[in-house]
Design a protein around this motif. Structure first.
Motif, PDB file in Angstrom:
ATOM      1  N   GLU A  55      -3.217  12.622  -0.541  1.00  0.00           N
ATOM      2  CA  GLU A  55      -2.538  11.451   0.021  1.00  0.00           C
ATOM      3  C   GLU A  55      -3.430  10.688   0.988  1.00  0.00           C
ATOM      4  O   GLU A  55      -3.412   9.460   1.021  1.00  0.00           O
ATOM      5  N   LYS A  56      -4.215  11.422   1.757  1.00  0.00           N
ATOM      6  CA  LYS A  56      -5.087  10.792   2.748  1.00  0.00           C
ATOM      7  C   LYS A  56      -6.088   9.854   2.081  1.00  0.00           C
ATOM      8  O   LYS A  56      -6.239   8.704   2.494  1.00  0.00           O
ATOM      9  N   THR A  57      -6.774  10.325   1.053  1.00  0.00           N
ATOM     10  CA  THR A  57      -7.759   9.464   0.391  1.00  0.00           C
ATOM     11  C   THR A  57      -7.078   8.326  -0.353  1.00  0.00           C
ATOM     12  O   THR A  57      -7.620   7.219  -0.421  1.00  0.00           O
ATOM     13  N   TRP A  58      -5.894   8.556  -0.874  1.00  0.00           N
ATOM     14  CA  TRP A  58      -5.126   7.499  -1.532  1.00  0.00           C
ATOM     15  C   TRP A  58      -4.788   6.393  -0.524  1.00  0.00           C
ATOM     16  O   TRP A  58      -4.972   5.210  -0.805  1.00  0.00           O
ATOM     17  N   LEU A  59      -4.316   6.775   0.660  1.00  0.00           N
ATOM     18  CA  LEU A  59      -3.990   5.793   1.698  1.00  0.00           C
ATOM     19  C   LEU A  59      -5.239   5.026   2.148  1.00  0.00           C
ATOM     20  O   LEU A  59      -5.197   3.803   2.313  1.00  0.00           O
ATOM     21  N   PHE A  60      -6.348   5.725   2.345  1.00  0.00           N
ATOM     22  CA  PHE A  60      -7.581   5.049   2.750  1.00  0.00           C
ATOM     23  C   PHE A  60      -8.085   4.111   1.657  1.00  0.00           C
ATOM     24  O   PHE A  60      -8.656   3.064   1.941  1.00  0.00           O
ATOM     25  N   SER A  61      -7.872   4.480   0.415  1.00  0.00           N
ATOM     26  CA  SER A  61      -8.262   3.611  -0.691  1.00  0.00           C
ATOM     27  C   SER A  61      -7.453   2.314  -0.664  1.00  0.00           C
ATOM     28  O   SER A  61      -8.007   1.217  -0.829  1.00  0.00           O
ATOM     29  N   ILE A  62      -6.155   2.428  -0.439  1.00  0.00           N
ATOM     30  CA  ILE A  62      -5.301   1.236  -0.326  1.00  0.00           C
ATOM     31  C   ILE A  62      -5.766   0.390   0.866  1.00  0.00           C
ATOM     32  O   ILE A  62      -5.917  -0.833   0.757  1.00  0.00           O
ATOM     33  N   ALA A  63      -6.019   1.043   1.996  1.00  0.00           N
ATOM     34  CA  ALA A  63      -6.460   0.337   3.200  1.00  0.00           C
ATOM     35  C   ALA A  63      -7.788  -0.378   2.958  1.00  0.00           C
ATOM     36  O   ALA A  63      -7.982  -1.526   3.366  1.00  0.00           O
ATOM     37  N   LYS A  64      -8.705   0.306   2.286  1.00  0.00           N
ATOM     38  CA  LYS A  64     -10.018  -0.290   1.996  1.00  0.00           C
ATOM     39  C   LYS A  64      -9.857  -1.554   1.161  1.00  0.00           C
ATOM     40  O   LYS A  64     -10.435  -2.592   1.482  1.00  0.00           O
ATOM     41  N   HIS A  65      -9.052  -1.477   0.110  1.00  0.00           N
ATOM     42  CA  HIS A  65      -8.871  -2.645  -0.758  1.00  0.00           C
ATOM     43  C   HIS A  65      -8.242  -3.812  -0.006  1.00  0.00           C
ATOM     44  O   HIS A  65      -8.664  -4.963  -0.159  1.00  0.00           O
ATOM     45  N   LEU A  66      -7.245  -3.537   0.803  1.00  0.00           N
ATOM     46  CA  LEU A  66      -6.610  -4.616   1.567  1.00  0.00           C
ATOM     47  C   LEU A  66      -7.572  -5.230   2.575  1.00  0.00           C
ATOM     48  O   LEU A  66      -7.617  -6.451   2.737  1.00  0.00           O
ATOM     49  N   ALA A  67      -8.371  -4.393   3.252  1.00  0.00           N
ATOM     50  CA  ALA A  67      -9.330  -4.909   4.227  1.00  0.00           C
ATOM     51  C   ALA A  67     -10.397  -5.753   3.537  1.00  0.00           C
ATOM     52  O   ALA A  67     -10.756  -6.834   4.029  1.00  0.00           O
ATOM     53  N   ILE A  68     -10.908  -5.278   2.431  1.00  0.00           N
ATOM     54  CA  ILE A  68     -11.934  -6.040   1.709  1.00  0.00           C
ATOM     55  C   ILE A  68     -11.363  -7.355   1.189  1.00  0.00           C
ATOM     56  O   ILE A  68     -12.014  -8.402   1.290  1.00  0.00           O
ATOM     57  N   ASP A  69     -10.150  -7.319   0.660  1.00  0.00           N
ATOM     58  CA  ASP A  69      -9.519  -8.560   0.202  1.00  0.00           C
ATOM     59  C   ASP A  69      -9.383  -9.546   1.353  1.00  0.00           C
ATOM     60  O   ASP A  69      -9.651 -10.740   1.199  1.00  0.00           O
ATOM     61  N   TYR A  70      -8.974  -9.067   2.515  1.00  0.00           N
ATOM     62  CA  TYR A  70      -8.842  -9.934   3.684  1.00  0.00           C
ATOM     63  C   TYR A  70     -10.208 -10.522   4.069  1.00  0.00           C
ATOM     64  O   TYR A  70     -10.330 -11.723   4.312  1.00  0.00           O
TER      65      TYR A  70
END
Length: 188
Positions: A55-70
């Motif tokens: 779950e931790k890496t899944w959450l960080f993956s989502i966070a990474k994509h949102l940050a990069i998109d921003y």
């Protein structure tokens, strides 16, 4: 998704996700909004979470994509405003206010490292944050970023080299300034 699962994920990872995003975008308000977006995505897609990663890496993956998109969106907007094309890694949304952890830490060396981190490329910053601030393993970092473990190791090595170079340059510049200042005093 059960409420207790969401609450557990939020309680367990909220602060880490916030710190990761903040170090990526360097703006507190944006980081808070993106963290909310992470958990909105979690609510909508937890039923599709297959457990191939934790779950931790899944959450960080989502966070990474949102940050990069921003960051990409901001960079496009800045290029539009300036009428020029600039590398995505050269423009950085920067919030000069220190984090609470930075205020609490009195040591100049630690502050210098955080400042140097802000000058690193996006890829270097991601790896350094996940590996050394969030304490993810190489494997977890690779899963979060969607990279191979060897790419994480190579990027980490290069990022550390760049940080050392930046920190050594800063020390030499400070030393030169002090030497020049003392020379001026000696002349008077």
């Amino acid at each position: 998704m059960a409420d207790h699962t969401f609450d557990r994920l939020y309680e367990q990872y909220h602060q880490s996700i916030y710190q990761f995003i903040y170090y990526m975008v360097r703006d507190r308000n944006v980081a808070e909004e993106l963290v909310q977006d992470v958990y909105i995505k979690v609510l909508g897609s937890y039923k599709n979470f297959d457990g191939k990663s934790n779950e931790k890496t899944w959450l960080f993956s989502i966070a990474k994509h949102l940050a990069i998109d921003y960051i990409r969106k901001e960079n496009r907007q800045k290029r539009k405003w300036f009428g020029t094309i600039v590398s995505n890694e050269k423009i950085d949304a920067h919030d000069p206010a220190p984090l609470p952890e930075e205020i609490a830490v009195e040591k100049d060396e630690v502050r210098a490292v955080y400042e140097a981190l802000g000058t690193c490329s996006l890829a270097y910053r991601q790896v350094l944050i996940l590996r050394f601030i969030q304490s993810l393993s190489v494997k977890e970092t690779a899963e979060s970023l969607g990279w191979s473990e060897s790419k994480v190791k190579t990027t980490q090595h290069r990022a550390i080299q760049q940080l050392r170079m930046i920190l050594n340059t800063d020390e030499r510049e400070e030393g030169n300034f002090e030497t020049q200042s003392s020379r001026r005093r000696d002349r008077t």
